[in-house]
Design a protein around this motif. Structure first.
Motif, PDB file in Angstrom:
ATOM      1  N   GLY A  84       0.779  -1.235   0.000  1.00 35.71           N
ATOM      2  CA  GLY A  84       0.000   0.000   0.000  1.00 35.71           C
ATOM      3  C   GLY A  84       0.808   1.281   0.000  1.00 35.71           C
ATOM      4  N   VAL A  85       2.102   1.203  -0.301  1.00 34.66           N
ATOM      5  CA  VAL A  85       2.932   2.399  -0.282  1.00 34.66           C
ATOM      6  C   VAL A  85       2.465   3.414  -1.314  1.00 34.66           C
ATOM      7  CG1 VAL A  85       5.275   3.282  -0.669  1.00 34.66           C
ATOM      8  CG2 VAL A  85       4.931   1.183   0.647  1.00 34.66           C
ATOM      9  N   MET A  86       2.339   2.998  -2.580  1.00 39.31           N
ATOM     10  CA  MET A  86       1.936   3.947  -3.622  1.00 39.31           C
ATOM     11  C   MET A  86       0.491   4.383  -3.417  1.00 39.31           C
ATOM     12  SD  MET A  86       3.109   5.807  -6.023  1.00 39.31           S
ATOM     13  CE  MET A  86       4.733   5.088  -6.138  1.00 39.31           C
ATOM     14  N   HIS A  87      -0.351   3.510  -2.913  1.00 35.66           N
ATOM     15  CA  HIS A  87      -1.732   3.873  -2.596  1.00 35.66           C
ATOM     16  C   HIS A  87      -1.756   5.052  -1.621  1.00 35.66           C
ATOM     17  CE1 HIS A  87      -5.887   3.580  -1.222  1.00 35.66           C
ATOM     18  NE2 HIS A  87      -5.406   3.557   0.006  1.00 35.66           N
ATOM     19  N   GLN A  88      -0.978   4.946  -0.554  1.00 34.91           N
ATOM     20  CA  GLN A  88      -0.933   6.025   0.434  1.00 34.91           C
ATOM     21  C   GLN A  88      -0.341   7.304  -0.163  1.00 34.91           C
ATOM     22  OE1 GLN A  88       0.254   4.919   4.575  1.00 34.91           O
ATOM     23  NE2 GLN A  88       0.613   2.924   3.605  1.00 34.91           N
ATOM     24  N   MET A  89       0.708   7.157  -0.965  1.00 30.20           N
ATOM     25  CA  MET A  89       1.320   8.329  -1.577  1.00 30.20           C
ATOM     26  C   MET A  89       0.324   9.058  -2.476  1.00 30.20           C
ATOM     27  SD  MET A  89       5.175   6.963  -2.406  1.00 30.20           S
ATOM     28  CE  MET A  89       5.643   8.509  -3.198  1.00 30.20           C
ATOM     29  N   LEU A  90      -0.408   8.299  -3.292  1.00 32.23           N
ATOM     30  CA  LEU A  90      -1.406   8.915  -4.171  1.00 32.23           C
ATOM     31  C   LEU A  90      -2.527   9.564  -3.367  1.00 32.23           C
ATOM     32  CD1 LEU A  90      -1.545   6.215  -6.962  1.00 32.23           C
ATOM     33  CD2 LEU A  90      -0.653   8.554  -7.177  1.00 32.23           C
ATOM     34  N   HIS A  91      -2.946   8.911  -2.288  1.00 29.59           N
ATOM     35  CA  HIS A  91      -3.981   9.482  -1.425  1.00 29.59           C
ATOM     36  C   HIS A  91      -3.537  10.845  -0.887  1.00 29.59           C
ATOM     37  CE1 HIS A  91      -6.931   9.913   1.786  1.00 29.59           C
ATOM     38  NE2 HIS A  91      -5.907  10.124   2.606  1.00 29.59           N
ATOM     39  N   PHE A  92      -2.330  10.908  -0.342  1.00 28.75           N
ATOM     40  CA  PHE A  92      -1.835  12.161   0.221  1.00 28.75           C
ATOM     41  C   PHE A  92      -1.549  13.208  -0.851  1.00 28.75           C
ATOM     42  CE2 PHE A  92      -0.579   9.329   3.856  1.00 28.75           C
ATOM     43  CZ  PHE A  92      -1.526   9.835   4.737  1.00 28.75           C
ATOM     44  N   LEU A  93      -1.126  12.778  -2.030  1.00 29.52           N
ATOM     45  CA  LEU A  93      -0.924  13.729  -3.127  1.00 29.52           C
ATOM     46  C   LEU A  93      -2.243  14.357  -3.559  1.00 29.52           C
ATOM     47  CD1 LEU A  93       1.791  12.051  -5.339  1.00 29.52           C
ATOM     48  CD2 LEU A  93       1.817  14.398  -4.486  1.00 29.52           C
ATOM     49  N   CYS A  94      -3.295  13.551  -3.647  1.00 27.27           N
ATOM     50  CA  CYS A  94      -4.609  14.086  -4.023  1.00 27.27           C
ATOM     51  C   CYS A  94      -5.124  15.047  -2.959  1.00 27.27           C
ATOM     52  CB  CYS A  94      -5.594  12.949  -4.257  1.00 27.27           C
ATOM     53  SG  CYS A  94      -5.228  11.968  -5.736  1.00 27.27           S
ATOM     54  N   LYS A  95      -4.919  14.722  -1.705  1.00 24.47           N
ATOM     55  CA  LYS A  95      -5.320  15.605  -0.612  1.00 24.47           C
ATOM     56  C   LYS A  95      -4.564  16.931  -0.712  1.00 24.47           C
ATOM     57  CE  LYS A  95      -5.635  15.795   4.404  1.00 24.47           C
ATOM     58  NZ  LYS A  95      -5.400  15.094   5.662  1.00 24.47           N
ATOM     59  N   TRP A  96      -3.260  16.870  -0.958  1.00 19.18           N
ATOM     60  CA  TRP A  96      -2.440  18.066  -1.131  1.00 19.18           C
ATOM     61  C   TRP A  96      -2.935  18.888  -2.321  1.00 19.18           C
ATOM     62  CZ3 TRP A  96       1.149  18.642  -5.308  1.00 19.18           C
ATOM     63  CH2 TRP A  96       1.936  19.786  -5.238  1.00 19.18           C
ATOM     64  N   ALA A  97      -3.251  18.237  -3.433  1.00 25.44           N
ATOM     65  CA  ALA A  97      -3.738  18.945  -4.617  1.00 25.44           C
ATOM     66  C   ALA A  97      -5.049  19.663  -4.318  1.00 25.44           C
ATOM     67  CB  ALA A  97      -3.914  17.969  -5.783  1.00 25.44           C
ATOM     68  N   ASP A  98      -5.934  19.011  -3.580  1.00 24.73           N
ATOM     69  CA  ASP A  98      -7.196  19.661  -3.181  1.00 24.73           C
ATOM     70  C   ASP A  98      -6.919  20.901  -2.334  1.00 24.73           C
ATOM     71  OD1 ASP A  98      -8.814  17.823  -4.482  1.00 24.73           O
ATOM     72  OD2 ASP A  98      -9.124  16.595  -2.694  1.00 24.73           O
ATOM     73  N   GLU A  99      -6.052  20.769  -1.354  1.00 26.09           N
ATOM     74  CA  GLU A  99      -5.753  21.890  -0.443  1.00 26.09           C
ATOM     75  C   GLU A  99      -5.100  23.054  -1.173  1.00 26.09           C
ATOM     76  OE1 GLU A  99      -3.301  19.949   2.456  1.00 26.09           O
ATOM     77  OE2 GLU A  99      -5.030  19.007   3.451  1.00 26.09           O
ATOM     78  N   GLU A 100      -4.288  22.767  -2.179  1.00 25.21           N
ATOM     79  CA  GLU A 100      -3.545  23.797  -2.902  1.00 25.21           C
ATOM     80  C   GLU A 100      -4.229  24.212  -4.213  1.00 25.21           C
ATOM     81  OE1 GLU A 100      -0.758  25.290  -1.693  1.00 25.21           O
ATOM     82  OE2 GLU A 100      -1.052  24.091   0.123  1.00 25.21           O
ATOM     83  N   SER A 101      -5.410  23.654  -4.499  1.00 22.50           N
ATOM     84  CA  SER A 101      -6.146  23.908  -5.743  1.00 22.50           C
ATOM     85  C   SER A 101      -5.288  23.639  -6.976  1.00 22.50           C
ATOM     86  CB  SER A 101      -6.680  25.343  -5.764  1.00 22.50           C
ATOM     87  OG  SER A 101      -7.591  25.545  -4.716  1.00 22.50           O
ATOM     88  N   LEU A 102      -4.667  22.475  -6.992  1.00 23.07           N
ATOM     89  CA  LEU A 102      -3.809  22.071  -8.099  1.00 23.07           C
ATOM     90  C   LEU A 102      -4.441  20.917  -8.869  1.00 23.07           C
ATOM     91  CD1 LEU A 102      -0.403  22.059  -6.201  1.00 23.07           C
ATOM     92  CD2 LEU A 102      -1.186  23.763  -7.855  1.00 23.07           C
ATOM     93  N   THR A 103      -4.102  20.810 -10.127  1.00 21.58           N
ATOM     94  CA  THR A 103      -4.509  19.699 -10.962  1.00 21.58           C
ATOM     95  C   THR A 103      -3.312  18.766 -11.111  1.00 21.58           C
ATOM     96  OG1 THR A 103      -6.097  21.042 -12.186  1.00 21.58           O
ATOM     97  CG2 THR A 103      -5.317  19.036 -13.261  1.00 21.58           C
ATOM     98  N   LEU A 104      -3.519  17.498 -10.819  1.00 21.36           N
ATOM     99  CA  LEU A 104      -2.472  16.493 -10.984  1.00 21.36           C
ATOM    100  C   LEU A 104      -2.650  15.799 -12.323  1.00 21.36           C
ATOM    101  CD1 LEU A 104      -2.535  14.765  -7.470  1.00 21.36           C
ATOM    102  CD2 LEU A 104      -1.023  16.604  -8.256  1.00 21.36           C
TER     103      LEU A 104
END
Length: 135
Positions: A84-104
């Motif tokens: 689940g390493v990449m799963h967690q990384m993607l989860h936190f990246l999406c959360k960061w993108a939401d907080e920063e109003s970024l498109t991944l």
């Protein structure tokens, strides 16, 4: 296995050792770039690392242009794959993108993660998988 997400703009020597292990474990498609990782990092390019304890066990490259961040070259240490390493990384990246109003964006043709990425609110747009912000 809890993973802490880090945006690495000035990796330590130990981090570079870990990147090399990830690179070797995921060659030829994982964390591989034509130039040394030390030179790849610039003002708008960095490495996203997944840290467990004191070691980087997962990584991918990130490059920002305006409000878009292009992700590529993902890799996870062989001994931690399937945990689940990449799963967690993607989860936190999406959360960061939401907080920063970024498109991944993720280039679907570069990596073998498209199946996992599509399950995380990314949608296909040509050769890109684009994260649809939830805010």
């Amino acid at each position: 296995m809890p993973v802490k997400l880090e945006h690495l703009t000035e990796p330590t020597e130990d981090d570079f050792v870990d990147f090399e292990k990830i690179r070797n474990d995921t060659a030829p498609h994982g964390l591989a770039v034509d130039e040394p990782l030390r030179e790849w990092i610039t003002e708008n390019r960095w490495i996203v690392g997944g840290r467990f304890n004191d070691r980087i066990i997962g990584a991918l490259l990130a490059e920002r242009t305006g409000d878009h961040v292009r992700l590529s070259k993902a890799g996870v240490r062989r001994i931690t794959q399937g945990r689940g390493v990449m799963h967690q990384m993607l989860h936190f990246l999406c959360k960061w993108a939401d907080e920063e109003s970024l498109t991944l964006e993720f280039n679907d043709s570069e990596d073998s993660l498209s199946e996992a990425i599509l399950r995380r609110n990314f949608e296909r747009q040509g050769d890109l998988l684009v994260y649809k912000r939830t805010k």
